[in-house]
Motif scaffolding. Structure first.
Motif, PDB file in Angstrom:
ATOM      1  N   LYS A  56       0.851  -1.308   0.093  1.00 42.67           N
ATOM      2  CA  LYS A  56       0.043  -0.269  -0.149  1.00 42.67           C
ATOM      3  C   LYS A  56       0.895   1.192  -0.150  1.00 42.67           C
ATOM      4  O   LYS A  56       0.570   2.195  -0.605  1.00 42.67           O
ATOM      5  CB  LYS A  56      -0.941   0.034   1.334  1.00 42.67           C
ATOM      6  CG  LYS A  56      -1.942  -1.025   1.167  1.00 42.67           C
ATOM      7  CD  LYS A  56      -2.900  -0.927   2.436  1.00 42.67           C
ATOM      8  CE  LYS A  56      -3.916  -1.953   2.355  1.00 42.67           C
ATOM      9  NZ  LYS A  56      -4.910  -1.875   3.421  1.00 42.67           N
ATOM     10  N   LYS A  57       1.833   1.050   0.973  1.00 39.93           N
ATOM     11  CA  LYS A  57       2.983   2.292   1.034  1.00 39.93           C
ATOM     12  C   LYS A  57       3.625   2.507  -0.334  1.00 39.93           C
ATOM     13  O   LYS A  57       3.614   3.751  -0.763  1.00 39.93           O
ATOM     14  CB  LYS A  57       3.833   2.083   2.066  1.00 39.93           C
ATOM     15  CG  LYS A  57       3.327   2.416   3.445  1.00 39.93           C
ATOM     16  CD  LYS A  57       4.532   2.064   4.478  1.00 39.93           C
ATOM     17  CE  LYS A  57       3.780   2.289   5.884  1.00 39.93           C
ATOM     18  NZ  LYS A  57       4.942   1.908   6.776  1.00 39.93           N
ATOM     19  N   LEU A  81       2.312   1.787  -3.412  1.00 43.50           N
ATOM     20  CA  LEU A  81       1.510   2.239  -4.440  1.00 43.50           C
ATOM     21  C   LEU A  81       1.347   3.826  -4.105  1.00 43.50           C
ATOM     22  O   LEU A  81       1.256   4.517  -5.414  1.00 43.50           O
ATOM     23  CB  LEU A  81       0.022   1.353  -4.061  1.00 43.50           C
ATOM     24  CG  LEU A  81      -0.931   2.068  -5.190  1.00 43.50           C
ATOM     25  CD1 LEU A  81      -0.454   1.715  -6.511  1.00 43.50           C
ATOM     26  CD2 LEU A  81      -2.364   1.276  -4.803  1.00 43.50           C
ATOM     27  N   ILE A  82       1.217   4.095  -2.665  1.00 39.11           N
ATOM     28  CA  ILE A  82       1.182   5.483  -2.680  1.00 39.11           C
ATOM     29  C   ILE A  82       2.282   6.290  -3.162  1.00 39.11           C
ATOM     30  O   ILE A  82       2.076   7.239  -3.821  1.00 39.11           O
ATOM     31  CB  ILE A  82       0.646   5.678  -0.962  1.00 39.11           C
ATOM     32  CG1 ILE A  82      -0.437   5.289  -0.829  1.00 39.11           C
ATOM     33  CG2 ILE A  82       1.019   7.275  -0.896  1.00 39.11           C
ATOM     34  CD1 ILE A  82      -0.840   5.555   0.657  1.00 39.11           C
ATOM     35  N   VAL A 125       4.228   5.622  -5.587  1.00 38.59           N
ATOM     36  CA  VAL A 125       4.338   5.487  -7.092  1.00 38.59           C
ATOM     37  C   VAL A 125       3.480   6.593  -7.454  1.00 38.59           C
ATOM     38  O   VAL A 125       3.709   7.458  -8.412  1.00 38.59           O
ATOM     39  CB  VAL A 125       3.657   4.221  -7.547  1.00 38.59           C
ATOM     40  CG1 VAL A 125       3.327   4.327  -9.069  1.00 38.59           C
ATOM     41  CG2 VAL A 125       4.970   3.188  -7.495  1.00 38.59           C
ATOM     42  N   LEU A 126       2.152   6.821  -6.821  1.00 38.76           N
ATOM     43  CA  LEU A 126       1.097   7.602  -7.267  1.00 38.76           C
ATOM     44  C   LEU A 126       1.904   9.214  -7.104  1.00 38.76           C
ATOM     45  O   LEU A 126       1.601   9.994  -7.956  1.00 38.76           O
ATOM     46  CB  LEU A 126       0.016   7.550  -6.658  1.00 38.76           C
ATOM     47  CG  LEU A 126      -0.806   6.416  -6.861  1.00 38.76           C
ATOM     48  CD1 LEU A 126      -2.199   6.309  -5.846  1.00 38.76           C
ATOM     49  CD2 LEU A 126      -1.220   6.307  -8.431  1.00 38.76           C
ATOM     50  N   LEU A 127       2.738   9.389  -6.083  1.00 34.95           N
ATOM     51  CA  LEU A 127       3.034  10.642  -5.515  1.00 34.95           C
ATOM     52  C   LEU A 127       4.399  10.843  -6.495  1.00 34.95           C
ATOM     53  O   LEU A 127       4.477  12.184  -7.146  1.00 34.95           O
ATOM     54  CB  LEU A 127       3.457  10.693  -4.147  1.00 34.95           C
ATOM     55  CG  LEU A 127       2.709  10.540  -3.027  1.00 34.95           C
ATOM     56  CD1 LEU A 127       3.284  10.586  -1.647  1.00 34.95           C
ATOM     57  CD2 LEU A 127       1.627  11.989  -3.043  1.00 34.95           C
ATOM     58  N   VAL A 181       4.585   9.801  -9.662  1.00 39.08           N
ATOM     59  CA  VAL A 181       3.953   9.913 -10.966  1.00 39.08           C
ATOM     60  C   VAL A 181       3.308  11.450 -10.918  1.00 39.08           C
ATOM     61  O   VAL A 181       3.649  12.225 -12.004  1.00 39.08           O
ATOM     62  CB  VAL A 181       2.834   9.060 -11.182  1.00 39.08           C
ATOM     63  CG1 VAL A 181       1.965   9.684 -12.571  1.00 39.08           C
ATOM     64  CG2 VAL A 181       3.493   7.789 -11.419  1.00 39.08           C
ATOM     65  N   VAL A 182       2.636  11.884  -9.983  1.00 37.55           N
ATOM     66  CA  VAL A 182       2.247  13.291  -9.712  1.00 37.55           C
ATOM     67  C   VAL A 182       3.271  14.378  -9.765  1.00 37.55           C
ATOM     68  O   VAL A 182       3.210  15.238 -10.537  1.00 37.55           O
ATOM     69  CB  VAL A 182       1.238  13.216  -8.789  1.00 37.55           C
ATOM     70  CG1 VAL A 182       0.949  14.825  -8.563  1.00 37.55           C
ATOM     71  CG2 VAL A 182      -0.060  12.625  -8.611  1.00 37.55           C
ATOM     72  N   TRP A 211      13.136   7.469 -10.487  1.00 37.13           N
ATOM     73  CA  TRP A 211      12.432   5.993 -10.623  1.00 37.13           C
ATOM     74  C   TRP A 211      13.580   5.034 -10.091  1.00 37.13           C
ATOM     75  O   TRP A 211      13.387   4.017  -9.409  1.00 37.13           O
ATOM     76  CB  TRP A 211      12.059   5.563 -11.995  1.00 37.13           C
ATOM     77  CG  TRP A 211      10.681   6.133 -12.181  1.00 37.13           C
ATOM     78  CD1 TRP A 211      10.384   7.254 -13.285  1.00 37.13           C
ATOM     79  CD2 TRP A 211       9.508   5.882 -11.771  1.00 37.13           C
ATOM     80  NE1 TRP A 211       9.136   7.481 -13.214  1.00 37.13           N
ATOM     81  CE2 TRP A 211       8.385   6.583 -12.560  1.00 37.13           C
ATOM     82  CE3 TRP A 211       9.206   4.795 -11.020  1.00 37.13           C
ATOM     83  CZ2 TRP A 211       7.066   6.320 -12.085  1.00 37.13           C
ATOM     84  CZ3 TRP A 211       7.795   4.404 -10.704  1.00 37.13           C
ATOM     85  CH2 TRP A 211       6.813   5.331 -11.287  1.00 37.13           C
TER      86      TRP A 211
END
Length: 386
Positions: free
Chosen positions: A6-7, A9-10, A12-14, A16-17, A235
């Protein structure tokens, strides 16, 4: 492990943003632009001025309309008095002392503007640039003056010209006695920009030219390179964090799981001791002592203990909350985990066979489902604490 994913995934989203916002910013910077109208420069030193063929004996007239500095407009009338009739309006740059200066336009490659004129026809654009080898400061006739033609009419024609592909006029080479093959020029020392008539302008007709929306545009690939580098660093950093964090989370998960399995290990030992319920004891003891036999199945337990199938499953459900198959795999996989941690020299296949699995692929599948990693990964993670 679920919490770690979960961490991740968060993260990755941060990432990407963040990189999307960074991309927008750097891509915007990679397209530099400069508006030249209203006329201004460093400290407001751009100014308008006009020229005509009167300096060479002609009689053409030109008048600059300064009603608004949002545009550059001049009214003119060409006559045939001069051999080469012309008029022009210029946007020139001075320093703070009023002396001719130069601007660096090297990061721009395109000039755009809206051109209105009457009567409709073609006009010229010239960019006057200082050349250290041949130019004399303030003597614009010695400056390189690459230029191009553009069309205009009363409705207005949007014009876009490539400033890197302009042409130097023949008369300039003749005047300075230079080789016409020397067509090179740079835009790092621009002194002025000139809008003028062409050789095909109509004579003895009241005319005008109006230039607005005058701007420079370029492409700075350094920002694109910076974006690429920053994205790769981002990345790469995430990858290092992910694999390091996953290893730590997996190690913690395995430690927790092994701790949870300790009561079951103790219970297995207990089943080898005397039990009040003889039938129940017989079932548990037989499984605890024969679970490593690859031929062990429910039918064999029934046959060896004399209990029926329902009784075996009833005992396991009541005592452990498991089916026969689940309990058998649990015992085998626990033993396999112990052997993997303690016997570094034993092959995975050897351990699989020793705990009762004849199919190594099936063993690997069950082990990964139980411990969230392959037997080899488990061994590498368990090695430091072994």
């Amino acid at each position: 492990m679920q919490e770690f994913y979960k961490k991740a995934l968060i993260a990755v989203l941060l990432l990407v943003v963040a990189e999307a916002l960074l991309a927008c910013f750097l891509i915007f910077l990679s397209y530099p632009s400069l508006s030249l109208l209203p006329a201004r420069g460093d400290g407001g030193r751009w100014h308008y001025q006009t020229y005509s063929d009167r300096t060479t004996g002609g009689s053409s007239s030109v008048r600059l309309d300064n009603a608004t500095r949002e545009r550059m407009r001049f009214d003119f009338k060409l006559t045939d008095a001069a051999s080469y009739p012309f008029v022009s309006s210029e946007l020139a740059l001075d320093d703070k002392h009023g002396r001719p200066a130069q601007a660096d336009w090297s990061k721009y490659d395109t000039i755009t503007f809206l051109a209105k004129c009457a009567p409709a026809g073609s006009m010229t654009l010239v960019i006057s640039t200082f050349d250290d080898k041949i130019s004399t400061a303030g003597k614009f006739e010695t400056y390189r003056s690459p230029g191009s033609y553009f069309s205009c009419n009363e409705e207005g024609v949007p014009v876009s010209l490539d400033m890197t592909r302009l042409t130097l006029p023949d008369w300039w080479f003749d005047q300075l006695k230079l080789d016409r093959s020397d067509q090179g020029y740079t835009l790092d020392r621009v002194a002025k920009i000139v809008f003028g008539t062409s050789a095909h302008g109509r004579r003895n007709v009241d005319s005008y030219l109006e230039i607005s929306e005058l701007a420079l545009h370029g492409r700075d690939y350094r920002h694109v390179v910076a974006l690429t580098v920053l994205c790769l660093i981002g990345w790469l950093g995430f990858g290092l964090w992910f694999f390091h964090g996953r290893a730590r989370a997996l190690t913690a998960s395995l430690d927790s799981k092994m701790e949870k399995d300790l009561p079951l290990v103790a219970y297995r030992q207990l089943t080898l001791e005397p039990y009040k319920d003889k039938e129940k004891a017989s079932i548990l003891q037989f499984i605890a002592t024969n679970y490593m036999d690859p031929e062990l199945d429910l039918e064999r337990v029934v046959h060896a203990t004399g209990a029926n199938r329902n009784k075996v499953n009833e005992v396991l459900k009541a005592e452990l909350g498991m089916t026969f198959t689940a309990y058998l795999n649990k015992l085998r996989l626990m033993e396999a985990a112990r052997l993997l941690a303690e016997k570094n020299s034993a092959a995975v296949a050897e351990i699989a066979y020793s705990v009762g699995y004849a199919n190594v692929s099936y063993f690997n599948k069950l082990f990964k489902e139980e411990y969230s990693c392959t037997p080899k990964a488990f061994r590498s993670l368990a090695a430091p604490s072994a």
